[in-house]
Design a protein around this motif. Sequence first.
Motif: not given
Length: 353
Positions: A157-162
């Motif tokens: 999501e956007a600039d984030t990998l969770t």
Amino acid sequence: MTTPLASEPFGQLPDRGPATLFTLQNADLRVRITDYGGRMVSIEAPDRDGHRGHVLLGFADVAAYHQYGGSFGTLLGRYANRIAGAAIKLDGHTYPLSKNSGGDMLHGGAAGFNRVVWSVLTAEAELVPTLVLTHVSPDGDQGFPGELTARAVYQLEADTLTLTLEARTTKPTVINLSAHPYFNLAGTNSGDVLGHELSIAADGFLPTDAAQIPTGEIRPVAGTPFDFRLPVQVGSRIRQPDPQLFHGLGYDHCFALRTQSPGILKSALRVRDPLTGRVLEIDTDQPGVQVYTGNKLTGAFAGHEGMVYRQSAGLALEAQDFPDAPHHPNFPSTLLRPGDIYLRTIRYRFTIG
């Protein structure tokens, strides 16, 4: 109707059949993950000029991972890091475990989760690109009691990998799930990570013996080469004559994060590459993070775009429970009982700074 993630064959394993490579992509990042070991194969992130480049060490096909990939990018389980003597005692019964590091267990044993082809539950590209992997580890796998059903959820999501890690068991057992990505924010063929600036939200770390088994002490970082409470270049103190640096041939230690608890994500660490301006921030609810400076990478093989992986070519950052916790009552418990749910989250955010 949902749009599936882009996928492609990733080669053939000699004893486990074909592997698949999945791509999670948006305007900020391009992330590729394989079902073999649930590995993060590559992450492409922009630098300060907007140019995308590899920030993760990895390989071009599954054969390379099988041959010499070790823990590159993989999911770790059932127990990340080390268990002394490759044995645990639960409810009065001793369980011998798989020995794969001298007389100890490392990263779940000789056939840990890094050697498993995970099953794909979800692979969707719309809204929030999501890959859900699952694996059922049978009772007695690598010596661990209980049938363990594990699930790994990757979301971009956007600039984030969770990454969300879940598990349930049929018998009392111990568990420590994590991931083992090696980062080099400077990109392919940039050299080592010793110039990266690192800060860790930890006032203590876990010293080890010569076999890299924690002693049980949580030692204050103040006045030691392990003090990263303020940003410090990774290589600025790595060659100091500290016995702990001798044990790991550099940094290979778990840091005790401040006031972490399941379900509450807090900042764990921040890494910045001054050359490209890339920044990685990791948030987690895990109590610790293992920091490993790739001390045993020998230069015997090459990865993305021909980069040869020599010592300190990457910085492995493994948010996890404490190593060898079953033998240290003062460490946060890693016990999982039937009816309980193991749930941990690691969030990787890539920015410019």
